[in-house]
Design an enzyme around this catalytic site. Structure first.
Site, PDB file in Angstrom:
ATOM      1  N   ASN A  44     -12.147  17.169 -15.637  1.00  0.00           N
ATOM      2  CA  ASN A  44     -12.486  17.380 -17.042  1.00  0.00           C
ATOM      3  C   ASN A  44     -13.993  17.284 -17.267  1.00  0.00           C
ATOM      4  O   ASN A  44     -14.562  16.192 -17.311  1.00  0.00           O
ATOM      5  CB  ASN A  44     -11.755  16.349 -17.902  1.00  0.00           C
ATOM      6  CG  ASN A  44     -11.854  16.627 -19.386  1.00  0.00           C
ATOM      7  OD1 ASN A  44     -12.921  16.964 -19.885  1.00  0.00           O
ATOM      8  ND2 ASN A  44     -10.741  16.466 -20.088  1.00  0.00           N
ATOM      9  N   ASP A  69     -11.386  20.121  -9.005  1.00  0.00           N
ATOM     10  CA  ASP A  69      -9.991  19.746  -8.791  1.00  0.00           C
ATOM     11  C   ASP A  69      -9.824  19.485  -7.298  1.00  0.00           C
ATOM     12  O   ASP A  69      -9.810  20.420  -6.490  1.00  0.00           O
ATOM     13  CB  ASP A  69      -9.066  20.871  -9.254  1.00  0.00           C
ATOM     14  CG  ASP A  69      -7.593  20.533  -9.034  1.00  0.00           C
ATOM     15  OD1 ASP A  69      -7.298  19.443  -8.496  1.00  0.00           O
ATOM     16  OD2 ASP A  69      -6.736  21.368  -9.392  1.00  0.00           O
ATOM     17  N   ASN A  96     -11.591   7.913  -4.845  1.00  0.00           N
ATOM     18  CA  ASN A  96     -10.686   7.271  -5.783  1.00  0.00           C
ATOM     19  C   ASN A  96      -9.654   8.230  -6.384  1.00  0.00           C
ATOM     20  O   ASN A  96      -8.606   7.784  -6.850  1.00  0.00           O
ATOM     21  CB  ASN A  96     -11.500   6.629  -6.915  1.00  0.00           C
ATOM     22  CG  ASN A  96     -10.638   6.210  -8.079  1.00  0.00           C
ATOM     23  OD1 ASN A  96      -9.915   5.224  -8.019  1.00  0.00           O
ATOM     24  ND2 ASN A  96     -10.691   6.990  -9.163  1.00  0.00           N
ATOM     25  N   TYR A 158       4.171   7.880  -1.686  1.00  0.00           N
ATOM     26  CA  TYR A 158       2.924   7.254  -2.154  1.00  0.00           C
ATOM     27  C   TYR A 158       2.521   6.145  -1.187  1.00  0.00           C
ATOM     28  O   TYR A 158       1.366   6.062  -0.747  1.00  0.00           O
ATOM     29  CB  TYR A 158       3.114   6.702  -3.561  1.00  0.00           C
ATOM     30  CG  TYR A 158       1.858   6.113  -4.161  1.00  0.00           C
ATOM     31  CD1 TYR A 158       0.944   6.912  -4.830  1.00  0.00           C
ATOM     32  CD2 TYR A 158       1.587   4.743  -4.059  1.00  0.00           C
ATOM     33  CE1 TYR A 158      -0.216   6.363  -5.388  1.00  0.00           C
ATOM     34  CE2 TYR A 158       0.440   4.192  -4.604  1.00  0.00           C
ATOM     35  CZ  TYR A 158      -0.460   5.007  -5.266  1.00  0.00           C
ATOM     36  OH  TYR A 158      -1.606   4.471  -5.806  1.00  0.00           O
ATOM     37  N   LYS A 162      -0.839   6.092   1.251  1.00  0.00           N
ATOM     38  CA  LYS A 162      -1.804   5.004   1.160  1.00  0.00           C
ATOM     39  C   LYS A 162      -1.864   4.208   2.461  1.00  0.00           C
ATOM     40  O   LYS A 162      -2.927   3.682   2.829  1.00  0.00           O
ATOM     41  CB  LYS A 162      -1.457   4.085  -0.013  1.00  0.00           C
ATOM     42  CG  LYS A 162      -1.633   4.746  -1.374  1.00  0.00           C
ATOM     43  CD  LYS A 162      -3.056   5.241  -1.611  1.00  0.00           C
ATOM     44  CE  LYS A 162      -3.280   5.675  -3.039  1.00  0.00           C
ATOM     45  NZ  LYS A 162      -4.642   6.175  -3.295  1.00  0.00           N
TER      46      LYS A 162
END
Length: 267
Positions: A44, A69, A96, A158, A162
């Site tokens: 954004n 993106d 991040n 997920y 990670k």
């Protein structure tokens, strides 16, 4: 407010992905407060420009905006190009950017699972690779990969993504430490951030004691990275969770095999 740092620190640059909200925005604030110029990366542009203006006004640093993106090849290429620019070296990279998936594995479109895996694993790897060349030439650099306490728990893709990021960070920290480069995987549990609010998360799915504040997570992560630690787990409570997860049977730490409605994985 002028940052109270040395001229050398003021001349260094930190690039933060996912910098428009949540932990990424907090990393940008704390690094700017230390006197580092910042490059803010997110999708954004309007939000990035608003954040950049605030950081410049408050801390007297230069804040560059790079809309991208990072789930797309073009977006990754744009950031790789910035990291590879020898005329504008990046001393600190914070990987991040990330997303969560609301449904169980079999209910998610495979296209979303592939996007999820690319963002958490492949993109972080590519950006680290791009940043390393200049860091190795300068024999100095810091890389922070935002992982999750979920990395230590068998809880879906997920956790798997990670866990890869933690393993990658452990190896890289060991491999490049003698060349002046510090690599740290930051592994928070549930954290109060705008990121979760924007997802519409029902925070009652986790008890109040489980929630951390973004400022604490980032302060601990930056401090552990500066000390050269490969893994940073903010708060004693989550250190205990990680320790128990290493020795307890998987069925005891996995949680429900399927996500209840409204559940989310820790950031």
């Amino acid at each position: 407010m002028t940052p109270k740092t040395s001229d050398a620190a003021a001349r260094t640059t930190a690039l933060i992905t996912g910098a428009s909200a949540g932990l990424g925005a907090e990393f940008a604030r704390q690094l700017a407060s230390q006197g580092h110029d910042v490059v803010l990366v997110a999708r954004n542009r309007a939000r990035l420009e608003e954040s950049a203006a605030e950081l410049e006004r408050r801390y007297g640093v230069t804040a560059e905006v790079l809309p991208a993106d990072l789930a797309s090849d073009d977006g990754v290429a744009a950031v790789v190009g910035r990291l590879s620019d020898p005329q504008r070296p990046v001393e600190i990279l914070v990987n991040n950017a990330g997303i969560g998936l609301s449904h169980n594995f079999e209910d998610n479109p495979i296209s979303e699972e592939k996007k999820h895996l690319k963002l958490h694993g492949e993109t972080a790897m590519e950006l680290t690779h791009a940043a390393l060349k200049g860091m190795l030439e300068r024999r100095s650099g810091r890389i922070i990969n935002v992982a999750s306490i979920a990395a230590f728990l068998p809880r879906g893709t997920y956790s798997a993504a990670k866990a890869w990021l933690v393993s990658f960070s452990r190896w890289a920290n060991l491999a490049y430490a003698r060349q002046g480069i510090k690599v740290t995987a930051v592994c928070p549990g549930f954290t109060h951030t705008e990121f979760h609010d924007r997802m519409g998360m029902d925070k009652s799915v986790a008890p109040s004691w489980a929630w951390l504040h973004a400022g604490r997570v980032v302060r601990d992560g930056l401090a552990d990275n500066a000390r050269g630690k490969a893994v940073s787990i903010p708060s004693r409570r989550y250190k205990v969770v990680a320790a128990v997860a290493r020795i307890a049977p998987a069925r005891l730490v996995a949680g429900p095999a399927r996500k209840p409605k409204g559940a989310r994985t820790p950031q």
